[in-house]
Scaffold this active site. Structure first.
Site, PDB file in Angstrom:
ATOM      1  N   LYS A  21      48.361  43.322  47.687  1.00  0.00           N
ATOM      2  CA  LYS A  21      49.361  43.157  46.625  1.00  0.00           C
ATOM      3  C   LYS A  21      50.696  42.709  47.214  1.00  0.00           C
ATOM      4  O   LYS A  21      51.398  41.895  46.627  1.00  0.00           O
ATOM      5  CB  LYS A  21      49.563  44.491  45.873  1.00  0.00           C
ATOM      6  CG  LYS A  21      48.421  44.846  44.930  1.00  0.00           C
ATOM      7  CD  LYS A  21      48.801  46.060  44.083  1.00  0.00           C
ATOM      8  CE  LYS A  21      47.680  46.496  43.165  1.00  0.00           C
ATOM      9  NZ  LYS A  21      48.022  47.700  42.388  1.00  0.00           N
ATOM     10  N   ASP A  79      51.304  49.611  36.898  1.00  0.00           N
ATOM     11  CA  ASP A  79      50.225  50.508  36.488  1.00  0.00           C
ATOM     12  C   ASP A  79      49.282  49.685  35.638  1.00  0.00           C
ATOM     13  O   ASP A  79      49.713  48.799  34.897  1.00  0.00           O
ATOM     14  CB  ASP A  79      50.763  51.706  35.700  1.00  0.00           C
ATOM     15  CG  ASP A  79      49.729  52.828  35.648  1.00  0.00           C
ATOM     16  OD1 ASP A  79      49.135  53.127  36.701  1.00  0.00           O
ATOM     17  OD2 ASP A  79      49.487  53.382  34.564  1.00  0.00           O
ATOM     18  N   PHE A 187      37.148  44.859  42.086  1.00  0.00           N
ATOM     19  CA  PHE A 187      37.033  46.319  42.265  1.00  0.00           C
ATOM     20  C   PHE A 187      36.911  46.942  40.883  1.00  0.00           C
ATOM     21  O   PHE A 187      36.873  46.239  39.858  1.00  0.00           O
ATOM     22  CB  PHE A 187      38.277  46.859  43.009  1.00  0.00           C
ATOM     23  CG  PHE A 187      39.544  46.729  42.209  1.00  0.00           C
ATOM     24  CD1 PHE A 187      40.176  45.510  42.066  1.00  0.00           C
ATOM     25  CD2 PHE A 187      40.109  47.835  41.561  1.00  0.00           C
ATOM     26  CE1 PHE A 187      41.350  45.380  41.321  1.00  0.00           C
ATOM     27  CE2 PHE A 187      41.284  47.721  40.813  1.00  0.00           C
ATOM     28  CZ  PHE A 187      41.890  46.486  40.696  1.00  0.00           C
ATOM     29  N   TYR A 189      36.287  48.140  37.409  1.00  0.00           N
ATOM     30  CA  TYR A 189      35.357  47.783  36.333  1.00  0.00           C
ATOM     31  C   TYR A 189      34.977  46.299  36.345  1.00  0.00           C
ATOM     32  O   TYR A 189      34.296  45.849  35.422  1.00  0.00           O
ATOM     33  CB  TYR A 189      35.986  48.136  34.971  1.00  0.00           C
ATOM     34  CG  TYR A 189      36.296  49.616  34.816  1.00  0.00           C
ATOM     35  CD1 TYR A 189      35.328  50.509  34.335  1.00  0.00           C
ATOM     36  CD2 TYR A 189      37.534  50.132  35.166  1.00  0.00           C
ATOM     37  CE1 TYR A 189      35.610  51.859  34.201  1.00  0.00           C
ATOM     38  CE2 TYR A 189      37.829  51.481  35.036  1.00  0.00           C
ATOM     39  CZ  TYR A 189      36.865  52.340  34.554  1.00  0.00           C
ATOM     40  OH  TYR A 189      37.131  53.682  34.423  1.00  0.00           O
ATOM     41  N   ASP A 190      35.427  45.543  37.346  1.00  0.00           N
ATOM     42  CA  ASP A 190      35.139  44.099  37.367  1.00  0.00           C
ATOM     43  C   ASP A 190      33.646  43.765  37.195  1.00  0.00           C
ATOM     44  O   ASP A 190      33.320  42.823  36.475  1.00  0.00           O
ATOM     45  CB  ASP A 190      35.666  43.464  38.663  1.00  0.00           C
ATOM     46  CG  ASP A 190      37.163  43.196  38.600  1.00  0.00           C
ATOM     47  OD1 ASP A 190      37.666  42.866  37.516  1.00  0.00           O
ATOM     48  OD2 ASP A 190      37.832  43.313  39.648  1.00  0.00           O
ATOM     49  N   HIS A 216      45.328  40.055  34.073  1.00  0.00           N
ATOM     50  CA  HIS A 216      46.449  40.876  33.642  1.00  0.00           C
ATOM     51  C   HIS A 216      47.499  41.010  34.735  1.00  0.00           C
ATOM     52  O   HIS A 216      48.686  40.888  34.504  1.00  0.00           O
ATOM     53  CB  HIS A 216      45.922  42.253  33.224  1.00  0.00           C
ATOM     54  CG  HIS A 216      45.035  42.926  34.243  1.00  0.00           C
ATOM     55  ND1 HIS A 216      43.989  42.270  34.858  1.00  0.00           N
ATOM     56  CD2 HIS A 216      45.041  44.181  34.777  1.00  0.00           C
ATOM     57  CE1 HIS A 216      43.412  43.093  35.711  1.00  0.00           C
ATOM     58  NE2 HIS A 216      44.022  44.250  35.676  1.00  0.00           N
ATOM     59  N   ARG A 217      47.031  41.272  35.977  1.00  0.00           N
ATOM     60  CA  ARG A 217      47.983  41.483  37.065  1.00  0.00           C
ATOM     61  C   ARG A 217      48.703  40.176  37.397  1.00  0.00           C
ATOM     62  O   ARG A 217      49.914  40.157  37.591  1.00  0.00           O
ATOM     63  CB  ARG A 217      47.240  42.036  38.297  1.00  0.00           C
ATOM     64  CG  ARG A 217      48.173  42.608  39.348  1.00  0.00           C
ATOM     65  CD  ARG A 217      47.451  43.462  40.368  1.00  0.00           C
ATOM     66  NE  ARG A 217      46.867  44.640  39.769  1.00  0.00           N
ATOM     67  CZ  ARG A 217      45.575  44.749  39.465  1.00  0.00           C
ATOM     68  NH1 ARG A 217      44.731  43.780  39.741  1.00  0.00           N
ATOM     69  NH2 ARG A 217      45.122  45.841  38.900  1.00  0.00           N
TER      70      ARG A 217
HETATM   71  P1  IMP Z   1      45.821  50.741  39.544  1.00  0.00           P
HETATM   72  O1  IMP Z   1      46.889  50.455  38.541  1.00  0.00           O
HETATM   73  O2  IMP Z   1      45.757  49.677  40.625  1.00  0.00           O
HETATM   74  O3  IMP Z   1      45.881  52.145  40.061  1.00  0.00           O
HETATM   75  O4  IMP Z   1      44.430  50.636  38.764  1.00  0.00           O
HETATM   76  C1  IMP Z   1      44.027  51.579  37.813  1.00  0.00           C
HETATM   77  C2  IMP Z   1      42.538  51.509  37.579  1.00  0.00           C
HETATM   78  O5  IMP Z   1      42.288  50.597  36.504  1.00  0.00           O
HETATM   79  C3  IMP Z   1      41.721  50.999  38.739  1.00  0.00           C
HETATM   80  O6  IMP Z   1      41.354  52.052  39.598  1.00  0.00           O
HETATM   81  C4  IMP Z   1      40.507  50.414  38.024  1.00  0.00           C
HETATM   82  O7  IMP Z   1      39.619  51.439  37.668  1.00  0.00           O
HETATM   83  C5  IMP Z   1      41.121  49.847  36.742  1.00  0.00           C
HETATM   84  N1  IMP Z   1      41.548  48.446  36.943  1.00  0.00           N
HETATM   85  C6  IMP Z   1      42.816  47.968  36.925  1.00  0.00           C
HETATM   86  N2  IMP Z   1      42.825  46.644  37.152  1.00  0.00           N
HETATM   87  C7  IMP Z   1      41.546  46.288  37.342  1.00  0.00           C
HETATM   88  C8  IMP Z   1      40.934  45.046  37.654  1.00  0.00           C
HETATM   89  O8  IMP Z   1      41.572  43.991  37.830  1.00  0.00           O
HETATM   90  N3  IMP Z   1      39.591  45.066  37.758  1.00  0.00           N
HETATM   91  C9  IMP Z   1      38.860  46.201  37.587  1.00  0.00           C
HETATM   92  N4  IMP Z   1      39.377  47.378  37.347  1.00  0.00           N
HETATM   93  C10 IMP Z   1      40.721  47.434  37.195  1.00  0.00           C
END
Ligand code: IMP
Length: 235
Positions: A21, A79, A187, A189-190, A216-217
């Site tokens: 990141k 988040d 990673f 749920y992808d 989204h990110r």
């Molecule tokens: P964090 O915000 O990076 O802590 O992500 C929170 C959780 O949301 C992750 O552990 C995944 O379970 C899910 N998640 C968030 N973004 C993704 C993604 O791009 N692909 C798959 N799972 C995601």
């Protein structure tokens, strides 16, 4: 007067231990004079704040404010999570520990991240048992918050990524393109997230750059970069 100087935003700490990141944000801001540091680049180590918020915005705000005050620098936090319409927007803010009802200690703490992801996927697929493909709509959401060294929030951004949750492989009558898990990238749920608009590939089947372009990110980071450049250039 240049607001970059006024804000002393020459350094932004990204509230993450994830070097991927940090590298991504660095490359997106390479034309600016802003230096991006990850938590692991700092000489001190800081306790992780409890993510007690009910929304992505609340949790990103908690992290940005807490680390800004601890480091004395501008701090950017995100988040994210998955929201599935058929189950009332769950797993939402507890996405990373959904199979453990959001509990991060106990049984969950003894497992690897990959094992937790597998349990989370099993729970989601079980909860969607009997739900038709059209009703398996879902989206990933990412919220980013930038706080100044006093802890004041000075910018927020959000991105979403639309899709559907596929059927488990043993689902009777499901056609192969609808069945999951599939794909080796990403990673969480992808492997079970069929990407809008044609729902033929999971997001784990996309190359990382392909996913960043529509995720989204990626959207939240790009919107935040525009805010940061605006703050830096505004005079
Ligand atoms: P964090 O915000 O990076 O802590 O992500 C929170 C959780 O949301 C992750 O552990 C995944 O379970 C899910 N998640 C968030 N973004 C993704 C993604 O791009 N692909 C798959 N799972 C995601």
């Amino acid at each position: 007067m240049n607001r970059l100087v006024e804000y002393d935003m020459s350094t932004i700490v990204l509230a993450t231990q994830n070097p991927g990141k940090v590298a991504e944000l660095r490359s997106l801001l390479q034309d600016s004079s802003i230096e991006i540091l990850g938590l692991s680049d700092l000489s001190d180590s800081f306790p992780e704040p409890d993510e007690t918020g009910q929304t992505f915005l609340e949790n990103a705000t908690i992290k940005a404010q807490e680390y800004a005050k601890l480091t004395g620098k501008h701090c950017l936090a995100d988040d994210s999570g998955l929201m599935i319409d058929a189950i009332g927007g769950r797993p939402g803010v507890i996405s990373s520990h959904y199979a453990f009802n959001g509990e991060t200690d106990g049984r969950a703490a003894a497992l690897s991240r990959q094992q937790r992801d597998e349990h989370n996927i099993d729970r989601v697929l079980a909860e969607l048992d009997g739900v038709e493909l059209e009703d398996r709509s879902a989206r990933f959401v990412c919220v980013m918050v930038l706080a100044d060294p006093s802890g004041e929030v000075i910018a927020t951004s959000e991105g979403t990524f639309e899709g559907r949750i596929g059927f488990p492989i043993d689902e009777p009558n499901a056609i192969p393109s609808e069945t999951v898990p599939r794909g080796d990238h990403g990673f969480g749920y992808d492997p079970i997230f069929l990407v809008h608009p044609d729902y033929l590939q999971t997001s784990a089947e996309l190359e990382p750059a392909e996913k960043n372009a529509i995720s989204h990110r990626g959207a939240a980071v790009r919107a935040m970069i525009e805010h940061i450049k605006g703050l830096a250039l505004d005079s």
